[in-house]
Scaffold this motif. Structure first.
Motif, PDB file in Angstrom:
ATOM      1  N   MET A   1      45.340  30.527  -6.267  1.00 59.97           N
ATOM      2  CA  MET A   1      44.667  29.456  -6.998  1.00 59.97           C
ATOM      3  C   MET A   1      43.962  30.038  -8.223  1.00 59.97           C
ATOM      4  O   MET A   1      43.151  30.956  -8.120  1.00 59.97           O
ATOM      5  CB  MET A   1      43.636  28.760  -6.107  1.00 59.97           C
ATOM      6  CG  MET A   1      42.886  27.634  -6.803  1.00 59.97           C
ATOM      7  SD  MET A   1      41.731  26.769  -5.715  1.00 59.97           S
ATOM      8  CE  MET A   1      40.519  28.048  -5.399  1.00 59.97           C
ATOM      9  N   ARG A   2      44.295  29.526  -9.400  1.00 55.96           N
ATOM     10  CA  ARG A   2      43.690  29.996 -10.639  1.00 55.96           C
ATOM     11  C   ARG A   2      42.290  29.421 -10.779  1.00 55.96           C
ATOM     12  O   ARG A   2      42.091  28.202 -10.733  1.00 55.96           O
ATOM     13  CB  ARG A   2      44.562  29.596 -11.827  1.00 55.96           C
ATOM     14  CG  ARG A   2      44.128  30.198 -13.170  1.00 55.96           C
ATOM     15  CD  ARG A   2      44.525  31.648 -13.306  1.00 55.96           C
ATOM     16  NE  ARG A   2      44.097  32.185 -14.579  1.00 55.96           N
ATOM     17  CZ  ARG A   2      44.890  32.772 -15.467  1.00 55.96           C
ATOM     18  NH1 ARG A   2      46.171  32.913 -15.207  1.00 55.96           N
ATOM     19  NH2 ARG A   2      44.422  33.254 -16.585  1.00 55.96           N
ATOM     20  N   LEU A   3      41.296  30.295 -10.943  1.00 59.49           N
ATOM     21  CA  LEU A   3      39.905  29.879 -11.047  1.00 59.49           C
ATOM     22  C   LEU A   3      39.458  29.705 -12.492  1.00 59.49           C
ATOM     23  O   LEU A   3      38.643  28.844 -12.803  1.00 59.49           O
ATOM     24  CB  LEU A   3      38.999  30.911 -10.369  1.00 59.49           C
ATOM     25  CG  LEU A   3      39.273  31.180  -8.883  1.00 59.49           C
ATOM     26  CD1 LEU A   3      38.409  32.331  -8.397  1.00 59.49           C
ATOM     27  CD2 LEU A   3      39.016  29.936  -8.058  1.00 59.49           C
ATOM     28  N   ILE A   4      39.960  30.569 -13.367  1.00 62.88           N
ATOM     29  CA  ILE A   4      39.579  30.550 -14.781  1.00 62.88           C
ATOM     30  C   ILE A   4      40.853  30.557 -15.607  1.00 62.88           C
ATOM     31  O   ILE A   4      41.697  31.448 -15.441  1.00 62.88           O
ATOM     32  CB  ILE A   4      38.696  31.762 -15.141  1.00 62.88           C
ATOM     33  CG1 ILE A   4      37.432  31.784 -14.266  1.00 62.88           C
ATOM     34  CG2 ILE A   4      38.322  31.748 -16.618  1.00 62.88           C
ATOM     35  CD1 ILE A   4      36.595  33.042 -14.434  1.00 62.88           C
ATOM     36  N   SER A   5      41.006  29.604 -16.496  1.00 63.15           N
ATOM     37  CA  SER A   5      42.251  29.477 -17.245  1.00 63.15           C
ATOM     38  C   SER A   5      42.173  30.050 -18.654  1.00 63.15           C
ATOM     39  O   SER A   5      43.194  30.168 -19.330  1.00 63.15           O
ATOM     40  CB  SER A   5      42.661  27.999 -17.328  1.00 63.15           C
ATOM     41  OG  SER A   5      41.637  27.231 -17.942  1.00 63.15           O
ATOM     42  N   HIS A   6      40.971  30.414 -19.105  1.00 68.61           N
ATOM     43  CA  HIS A   6      40.818  30.904 -20.474  1.00 68.61           C
ATOM     44  C   HIS A   6      40.629  32.423 -20.494  1.00 68.61           C
ATOM     45  O   HIS A   6      40.296  33.025 -19.464  1.00 68.61           O
ATOM     46  CB  HIS A   6      39.618  30.217 -21.146  1.00 68.61           C
ATOM     47  CG  HIS A   6      38.317  30.435 -20.420  1.00 68.61           C
ATOM     48  ND1 HIS A   6      37.593  31.604 -20.517  1.00 68.61           N
ATOM     49  CD2 HIS A   6      37.618  29.631 -19.579  1.00 68.61           C
ATOM     50  CE1 HIS A   6      36.498  31.514 -19.779  1.00 68.61           C
ATOM     51  NE2 HIS A   6      36.496  30.322 -19.189  1.00 68.61           N
ATOM     52  N   PRO A   7      40.801  33.064 -21.641  1.00 66.02           N
ATOM     53  CA  PRO A   7      40.538  34.509 -21.725  1.00 66.02           C
ATOM     54  C   PRO A   7      39.078  34.818 -21.441  1.00 66.02           C
ATOM     55  O   PRO A   7      38.184  34.044 -21.826  1.00 66.02           O
ATOM     56  CB  PRO A   7      40.898  34.855 -23.177  1.00 66.02           C
ATOM     57  CG  PRO A   7      41.738  33.722 -23.661  1.00 66.02           C
ATOM     58  CD  PRO A   7      41.274  32.505 -22.917  1.00 66.02           C
ATOM     59  N   VAL A   8      38.836  35.941 -20.772  1.00 68.44           N
ATOM     60  CA  VAL A   8      37.466  36.318 -20.424  1.00 68.44           C
ATOM     61  C   VAL A   8      37.013  37.601 -21.111  1.00 68.44           C
ATOM     62  O   VAL A   8      35.819  37.889 -21.174  1.00 68.44           O
ATOM     63  CB  VAL A   8      37.319  36.474 -18.892  1.00 68.44           C
ATOM     64  CG1 VAL A   8      37.547  35.155 -18.189  1.00 68.44           C
ATOM     65  CG2 VAL A   8      38.272  37.543 -18.345  1.00 68.44           C
ATOM     66  N   LEU A   9      37.976  38.374 -21.615  1.00 68.49           N
ATOM     67  CA  LEU A   9      37.691  39.710 -22.142  1.00 68.49           C
ATOM     68  C   LEU A   9      38.403  39.903 -23.466  1.00 68.49           C
ATOM     69  O   LEU A   9      39.528  39.437 -23.653  1.00 68.49           O
ATOM     70  CB  LEU A   9      38.174  40.769 -21.141  1.00 68.49           C
ATOM     71  CG  LEU A   9      38.244  42.232 -21.602  1.00 68.49           C
ATOM     72  CD1 LEU A   9      36.832  42.793 -21.829  1.00 68.49           C
ATOM     73  CD2 LEU A   9      38.995  43.083 -20.574  1.00 68.49           C
ATOM     74  N   CYS A  10      37.747  40.610 -24.385  1.00 69.31           N
ATOM     75  CA  CYS A  10      38.409  41.071 -25.603  1.00 69.31           C
ATOM     76  C   CYS A  10      38.360  42.583 -25.653  1.00 69.31           C
ATOM     77  O   CYS A  10      37.277  43.179 -25.597  1.00 69.31           O
ATOM     78  CB  CYS A  10      37.726  40.504 -26.850  1.00 69.31           C
ATOM     79  SG  CYS A  10      38.420  41.153 -28.398  1.00 69.31           S
ATOM     80  N   ASN A  11      39.523  43.212 -25.721  1.00 69.64           N
ATOM     81  CA  ASN A  11      39.614  44.639 -26.005  1.00 69.64           C
ATOM     82  C   ASN A  11      39.765  44.784 -27.513  1.00 69.64           C
ATOM     83  O   ASN A  11      40.841  44.554 -28.062  1.00 69.64           O
ATOM     84  CB  ASN A  11      40.808  45.270 -25.284  1.00 69.64           C
ATOM     85  CG  ASN A  11      40.581  45.395 -23.797  1.00 69.64           C
ATOM     86  OD1 ASN A  11      39.450  45.406 -23.324  1.00 69.64           O
ATOM     87  ND2 ASN A  11      41.647  45.480 -23.028  1.00 69.64           N
TER      88      ASN A  11
ATOM     89  N   VAL B   1      40.392  36.222 -12.113  1.00 66.49           N
ATOM     90  CA  VAL B   1      40.624  34.829 -12.504  1.00 66.49           C
ATOM     91  C   VAL B   1      41.465  34.034 -11.514  1.00 66.49           C
ATOM     92  O   VAL B   1      41.608  32.819 -11.656  1.00 66.49           O
ATOM     93  CB  VAL B   1      41.296  34.757 -13.898  1.00 66.49           C
ATOM     94  CG1 VAL B   1      40.414  35.393 -14.947  1.00 66.49           C
ATOM     95  CG2 VAL B   1      42.685  35.394 -13.884  1.00 66.49           C
ATOM     96  N   GLU B   2      42.016  34.692 -10.522  1.00 58.48           N
ATOM     97  CA  GLU B   2      42.866  33.995  -9.561  1.00 58.48           C
ATOM     98  C   GLU B   2      42.482  34.398  -8.151  1.00 58.48           C
ATOM     99  O   GLU B   2      42.435  35.590  -7.832  1.00 58.48           O
ATOM    100  CB  GLU B   2      44.341  34.312  -9.833  1.00 58.48           C
ATOM    101  CG  GLU B   2      45.305  33.469  -9.016  1.00 58.48           C
ATOM    102  CD  GLU B   2      46.738  33.625  -9.504  1.00 58.48           C
ATOM    103  OE1 GLU B   2      47.328  32.619  -9.917  1.00 58.48           O
ATOM    104  OE2 GLU B   2      47.254  34.751  -9.476  1.00 58.48           O
ATOM    105  N   MET B   3      42.212  33.433  -7.306  1.00 62.41           N
ATOM    106  CA  MET B   3      41.801  33.739  -5.943  1.00 62.41           C
ATOM    107  C   MET B   3      43.017  34.110  -5.108  1.00 62.41           C
ATOM    108  O   MET B   3      43.852  33.273  -4.776  1.00 62.41           O
ATOM    109  CB  MET B   3      41.053  32.561  -5.304  1.00 62.41           C
ATOM    110  CG  MET B   3      40.445  32.906  -3.952  1.00 62.41           C
ATOM    111  SD  MET B   3      39.460  31.566  -3.240  1.00 62.41           S
ATOM    112  CE  MET B   3      38.047  31.556  -4.325  1.00 62.41           C
ATOM    113  N   ASN B   4      43.125  35.388  -4.773  1.00 63.45           N
ATOM    114  CA  ASN B   4      44.204  35.927  -3.946  1.00 63.45           C
ATOM    115  C   ASN B   4      43.667  37.165  -3.240  1.00 63.45           C
ATOM    116  O   ASN B   4      42.459  37.437  -3.291  1.00 63.45           O
ATOM    117  CB  ASN B   4      45.442  36.243  -4.805  1.00 63.45           C
ATOM    118  CG  ASN B   4      45.100  37.142  -5.994  1.00 63.45           C
ATOM    119  OD1 ASN B   4      44.186  37.956  -5.936  1.00 63.45           O
ATOM    120  ND2 ASN B   4      45.820  36.971  -7.099  1.00 63.45           N
TER     121      ASN B   4
END
Length: 325
Positions: free
Chosen positions: A1-11, A296-299
């Motif tokens: 199950m995807r919890l967050i659909s947007h980018p969370v980090l910038c390298n 970002v994904e519950m697994n």
């Protein structure tokens, strides 16, 4: 199950240049400009719109950028969590300018032995790391030590922990080596199990999902765990969006002041949809992209990563910021 659909980090690669030439890294071999403050300001605006919360100013050696403090201040003013990893050579010179601007300050150390570390880096920098630790702590900063683990140095964890980290109240971040383009290597099952034990010790951080992923043979293209392109925005020193990740770098797109629309464009999203599914993605275990993928994904990897993530952010005091992501 995807919890967050947007980018969370910038390298954000401020430059590929480096003042060391480590044998397990090839980035220092690349010619490179430095990013501009003007481009950063435009990109920070769009990174915030995209939902990015953590920005890692990386390289190369990020402290080679003489305006790093300006870049960090811009990110902090936009509410970003900032991270910087340095070899320590320039930190004593710029420490005062960087004070209070880096939420997660990491110093790389390859051995508790001076000669071994300097040989690994091909430059004398062990003493500079020790000096950097002292200066940072005197200024109230809370740096960490990143120790990249190979098959032949796992026996040095104890010395690193007892002689350097515990006396200075530093977190020891265990960074299992990954294989890329013939650089790096693999770790035995025995070494992976030893790392799991160390990860439970005081002031030691090890993402247990890294270990599980390696035991599982890395990313598999038929059921990918990697979410590199949808969790992480990679920006090059040339101000280009790199996809699907830095290490593959199949394609880059000039940003031209419009990162938000570029990221949502059809051409970019087609590459995003291929994350973890390309032939080169098979067996991949690159830490800097797997860490946000686990978040970002519950697994099973999410659950494996959770205890160490809570532990680190509790110690560092960044957990309240993380909850806002």
């Amino acid at each position: 199950m995807r919890l967050i659909s947007h980018p969370v980090l910038c390298n954000y690669y401020v430059t590929y240049r480096c003042n060391a030439s480590c044998g397990f890294c090839d980035i220092w071999e690349k010619p490179s400009p430095y990013i501009t403050v003007e481009n950063l300001r435009d990109n920070i605006r769009d990174l915030k719109r995209l939902g990015v919360k953590v920005i890692d100013f990386t390289g190369g050696e990020p402290l080679l950028h003489r305006q790093l403090d300006v870049l960090l201040r811009e990110a902090k003013e936009q509410g970003m969590i900032t991270t910087v990893t340095s070899n320590g050579l320039l930190y004593p010179k710029y420490a005062e300018r960087l004070k209070g601007l880096v939420d997660m300050l990491h110093f790389s150390l390859d051995s508790p032995d001076r000669d071994e570390h300097d040989k690994s880096r091909n430059v004398k920098c062990f003493d500079k790391v020790m000096e950097s630790i002292q200066i940072a702590r005197e200024m109230g900063e809370r740096p960490d030590i990143i120790f990249t683990i190979f098959e032949d140095n796992v026996d040095q964890i104890k010395r690193m922990w007892e002689e350097i980290c515990l006396p200075n109240d530093l977190i020891l971040i265990l960074n299992p080596v990954f294989e890329y383009n013939g650089v790096g290597g693999n770790l035995s099952e025995q070494t992976l199990k030893e790392l799991l034990w160390w990860g439970k010790q005081k002031n030691v951080y090890l993402n247990e999902a890294f270990i599980q992923l390696r035991l599982d043979g890395g990313n598999h293209v038929d059921d990918p765990i990697c979410k590199a392109a949808s969790t992480t925005i990679v920006i090059s020193p040339e101000n280009k969006l790199v996809l699907p990740c830095y290490h593959l770098g199949l394609k880059d797109f000039p940003i031209e002041g419009n990162l938000y629309d570029l990221y949502h464009s059809d051409e970019v999203q087609k590459l995003v949809a291929l994350e973890g599914k390309l032939p080169a993605c098979e067996g991949c275990a690159i830490n800097c992209y797997m860490q946000p993928s686990f978040a970002v994904e519950m697994n099973r990897y999410w659950w494996k990563a959770l205890p160490s993530t809570i532990k680190y952010n509790r110690i560092k005091g960044t957990w309240k910021q993380m909850l806002k992501m």
